[in-house]
Design an enzyme around this catalytic site. Structure first.
Site, PDB file in Angstrom:
ATOM      1  N   PRO A 278       0.832  -1.308   0.076  1.00 49.95           N
ATOM      2  CA  PRO A 278      -0.105  -0.074   0.039  1.00 49.95           C
ATOM      3  C   PRO A 278       1.004   1.468  -0.082  1.00 49.95           C
ATOM      4  CG  PRO A 278      -0.430  -1.621   1.877  1.00 49.95           C
ATOM      5  CD  PRO A 278       0.627  -1.838   1.284  1.00 49.95           C
TER       6      PRO A 278
ATOM      7  N   GLY B 230       2.671   4.516   0.866  1.00 50.25           N
ATOM      8  CA  GLY B 230       3.452   5.165   2.310  1.00 50.25           C
ATOM      9  C   GLY B 230       4.062   4.048   3.220  1.00 50.25           C
TER      10      GLY B 230
ATOM     11  N   LYS C 110       8.249   1.974   0.070  1.00 53.95           N
ATOM     12  CA  LYS C 110       8.815   1.157  -1.043  1.00 53.95           C
ATOM     13  C   LYS C 110       9.960   2.083  -1.805  1.00 53.95           C
ATOM     14  CE  LYS C 110       4.488   0.898  -2.925  1.00 53.95           C
ATOM     15  NZ  LYS C 110       3.853   1.474  -2.000  1.00 53.95           N
TER      16      LYS C 110
ATOM     17  N   HIS D 221     -24.586  11.237  22.002  1.00 55.71           N
ATOM     18  CA  HIS D 221     -24.225  10.476  21.050  1.00 55.71           C
ATOM     19  C   HIS D 221     -23.093   9.959  21.253  1.00 55.71           C
ATOM     20  CE1 HIS D 221     -24.083   9.481  16.495  1.00 55.71           C
ATOM     21  NE2 HIS D 221     -22.895   9.094  16.841  1.00 55.71           N
ATOM     22  N   GLU D 222     -22.064  10.767  21.510  1.00 59.99           N
ATOM     23  CA  GLU D 222     -20.733  10.124  21.929  1.00 59.99           C
ATOM     24  C   GLU D 222     -20.516   9.231  23.092  1.00 59.99           C
ATOM     25  OE1 GLU D 222     -18.603  10.133  19.575  1.00 59.99           O
ATOM     26  OE2 GLU D 222     -19.390  11.929  18.284  1.00 59.99           O
TER      27      GLU D 222
ATOM     28  N   HIS E 232     -21.993   5.842  22.429  1.00 64.63           N
ATOM     29  CA  HIS E 232     -20.905   5.024  21.867  1.00 64.63           C
ATOM     30  C   HIS E 232     -19.963   4.478  23.127  1.00 64.63           C
ATOM     31  CE1 HIS E 232     -21.312   5.593  17.578  1.00 64.63           C
ATOM     32  NE2 HIS E 232     -21.019   7.070  17.703  1.00 64.63           N
TER      33      HIS E 232
HETATM   34  P1  ADP Z   1       5.747   4.373  -0.608  1.00 69.26           P
HETATM   35  O1  ADP Z   1       6.725   4.511  -1.747  1.00 69.26           O
HETATM   36  O2  ADP Z   1       5.575   3.133  -0.441  1.00 69.26           O
HETATM   37  O3  ADP Z   1       4.331   5.049  -1.056  1.00 69.26           O
HETATM   38  P2  ADP Z   1       7.528   5.956   0.624  1.00 69.26           P
HETATM   39  O4  ADP Z   1       8.904   5.042   0.649  1.00 69.26           O
HETATM   40  O5  ADP Z   1       7.544   7.068  -0.349  1.00 69.26           O
HETATM   41  O6  ADP Z   1       6.360   5.141   0.440  1.00 69.26           O
HETATM   42  O7  ADP Z   1       7.439   6.738   2.218  1.00 69.26           O
HETATM   43  C1  ADP Z   1       7.056   7.828   2.561  1.00 69.26           C
HETATM   44  C2  ADP Z   1       7.988   8.451   3.726  1.00 69.26           C
HETATM   45  O8  ADP Z   1       7.328   7.711   4.928  1.00 69.26           O
HETATM   46  C3  ADP Z   1       9.344   8.027   3.922  1.00 69.26           C
HETATM   47  O9  ADP Z   1      10.138   9.010   3.162  1.00 69.26           O
HETATM   48  C4  ADP Z   1       9.548   7.829   5.275  1.00 69.26           C
HETATM   49  O10 ADP Z   1       9.645   9.170   5.875  1.00 69.26           O
HETATM   50  C5  ADP Z   1       8.388   7.348   5.876  1.00 69.26           C
HETATM   51  N1  ADP Z   1       8.630   5.731   5.852  1.00 69.26           N
HETATM   52  C6  ADP Z   1       7.523   4.972   5.146  1.00 69.26           C
HETATM   53  N2  ADP Z   1       7.801   3.554   5.611  1.00 69.26           N
HETATM   54  C7  ADP Z   1       8.931   3.733   6.478  1.00 69.26           C
HETATM   55  C8  ADP Z   1       9.731   2.763   7.134  1.00 69.26           C
HETATM   56  N3  ADP Z   1       9.460   1.274   7.095  1.00 69.26           N
HETATM   57  N4  ADP Z   1      10.708   3.113   7.978  1.00 69.26           N
HETATM   58  C9  ADP Z   1      10.739   4.343   8.260  1.00 69.26           C
HETATM   59  N5  ADP Z   1      10.049   5.532   7.664  1.00 69.26           N
HETATM   60  C10 ADP Z   1       9.122   5.014   6.705  1.00 69.26           C
END
Ligand code: ADP
Length: 432
Positions: free
Chosen positions: A100, A102, A105, A320-321, A324
């Site tokens: 996914p 973030g 990768k 409401h809260e 929950h």
């Molecule tokens: P993706 O390519 O999977 O979308 P990114 O490599 O661009 O994700 O991640 C964005 C930022 O999130 C990175 O620059 C880093 O700061 C942080 N991050 C994401 N995963 C990690 C991880 N496993 N360890 C440390 N920082 C991470």
């Protein structure tokens, strides 16, 4: 005199307009991302993204131990290709990072380049997709040419699905994308991996990729980069707090428990937001409270102080809260309530209840899911009891509850129908 004026006329009538048109057209091409104007339509803009040294190592990537383990081998290929070719082993040409957004990768690909101390060429799949047929393909050619000159090195293609979508799935086809993909396939077949050139690509939708991309000799190594578990989240928070001053109240484990489902990018963002909050409040170190505020900021948005609710609305939101929270507290299988608030947030909530599990779970029992459903509907139930009417405030709760209930019915019924007999048979076999 006559001769001179005719040259001037020729200049004015022909040369000048043509020159002006050339300049305007060139500017338009540049604006459309043609890279280098009309002369450079097919040039890859990889130059802009090439990093001689990424400066990132595996230490900067927290968690993701399995992915790092698979990539360590690749680092060794790049370090010492001769070691493998001498014995007759073929070096891998491509590795596909799947996970996914973030989850780190791009960071992992950079870390491979950093560990191997080789240049890093990076481009996104969408950079190749142009409105002119043939431009993407010539960019691919150009990118590989540049990279081969700098080998050993890494080419990283983010969002490879933008060019690598399965060719059969497109009605009528898309010539430009197809040509770009064909070029990528032929470049991958063509280059000599013994020089230490490796192509890495990232996607979160591997299922839509053209099978030709995944054949041996192309992206045949698949590396899963999943959302971090509890331990992974603690490690990510630690990596990103390296340069942040923390006070003695900070407990990463507690933050990690409250952020189930968050990816590395979210956690990095939270840490930074917490540091900003501490500075805003005139403190010199980040506290646990700052971190929890940052969690809320990332999960439900900023406090919306200018949204003034009437006295009656506030009363409804409060009941409401509390509905929950009470329903959750009264049930045995629900997660403990951490916080109740009626401060409106920018992502639409007028109030909310934060529940934090006591431990990370990988499986949910039916009882827990039912408790979750009852918890979601507790707000509406409270409105009914106290005000004898209901409001639109529960729409989001009902949406979430419906999604869960539907999944329970759908998945359970198919499983029961098709596999109930198999389970009974397995039980029968075991008993025998
Ligand atoms: P993706 O390519 O999977 O979308 P990114 O490599 O661009 O994700 O991640 C964005 C930022 O999130 C990175 O620059 C880093 O700061 C942080 N991050 C994401 N995963 C990690 C991880 N496993 N360890 C440390 N920082 C991470």
């Amino acid at each position: 005199m006559l001769f001179r004026s005719s040259i001037i006329m020729l200049l004015l009538e022909w040369v000048l307009p043509i020159a002006a048109m050339f300049v305007i057209f060139n500017m338009m091409m540049k604006r459309m991302g043609g890279g280098g104007g009309i002369m450079g339509v097919g040039k890859s803009n990889a130059k802009g993204y090439v990093q001689k040294e990424t400066g990132v190592t595996f230490k900067d990537v927290a968690g993701e131990d399995e992915a790092k383990e698979s990539l360590t081998e690749i680092v060794d290929f790049l370090h010492n290709p001769g070691k493998y070719t001498k014995i007759g082993a073929k070096l891998p040409k491509g590795a596909l990072l799947v996970g996914p957004p973030g989850t780190g990768k791009t960071l992992l690909a950079k870390a491979v380049a950093g560990e191997a101390k080789v240049p890093f060429f990076s481009l996104s799949g969408s950079d190749f997709v142009e409105m002119y047929v043939g431009v993407g393909a010539s960019r691919v050619r150009d990118l590989f040419k540049q990279a081969q000159q700098s080998a050993p090195c890494i080419i990283f293609i983010d969002e490879v699905d933008a060019i690598g979508k399965s060719r059969d799935s497109r009605l009528g086809g898309n010539d430009e994308r197809e040509q770009t993909l064909n070029q990528l396939l032929s470049e991958m077949d063509g280059f000599d991996s013994s020089k230490g050139l490796l192509v890495m690509a990232a996607t979160n939708r591997p299922e839509i990729l053209d099978p030709a991309l995944l054949r041996p000799g192309r992206f045949d190594r698949r590396i899963i980069v999943d959302k971090p578990d509890l331990k992974g989240r603690v490690q990510i928070l630690k990596v990103h707090s390296k340069d942040v001053k923390l006070d003695e109240t900070v407990d990463f484990e507690e933050i990690a428990l409250a952020t189930s489902g968050a990816v590395g990018a979210d956690l990095a963002n939270m840490m930074n937001e917490a540091a900003i909050t501490a500075v805003k409040n005139g403190r010199k170190a980040v506290s646990q409270k700052d971190l929890f505020e940052a969690v809320e900021l990332v999960l439900v948005g900023k406090e919306k102080k200018d949204r003034i609710l009437s006295q009656e609305e506030r009363r409804i939101v409060s009941y409401h809260e509390v509905g929950h929270a009470l329903v959750s507290a009264l049930q045995k299988d629900s997660e403990p309530v951490q916080k109740i608030t009626i401060v409106p947030r920018t992502m639409g909530a007028l109030g909310y209840v934060m529940q934090v599990p006591e431990e990370e779970k990988y499986l949910n029992t039916e009882k827990e899911i039912r408790a979750m459903l009852v918890g979601f509907l507790g707000g509406r139930a409270a409105e009914e009891i106290v005000f004898d009417t209901v409001t639109t405030g529960a729409s989001n709760d009902i949406e979430k509850a419906t999604r869960i209930a539907r999944a329970m019915v759908d998945r359970k019924s198919t499983r029961l129908n098709s596999s109930h007999r198999c389970i009974s048979y397995a039980v029968f076999c075991l008993k025998k």
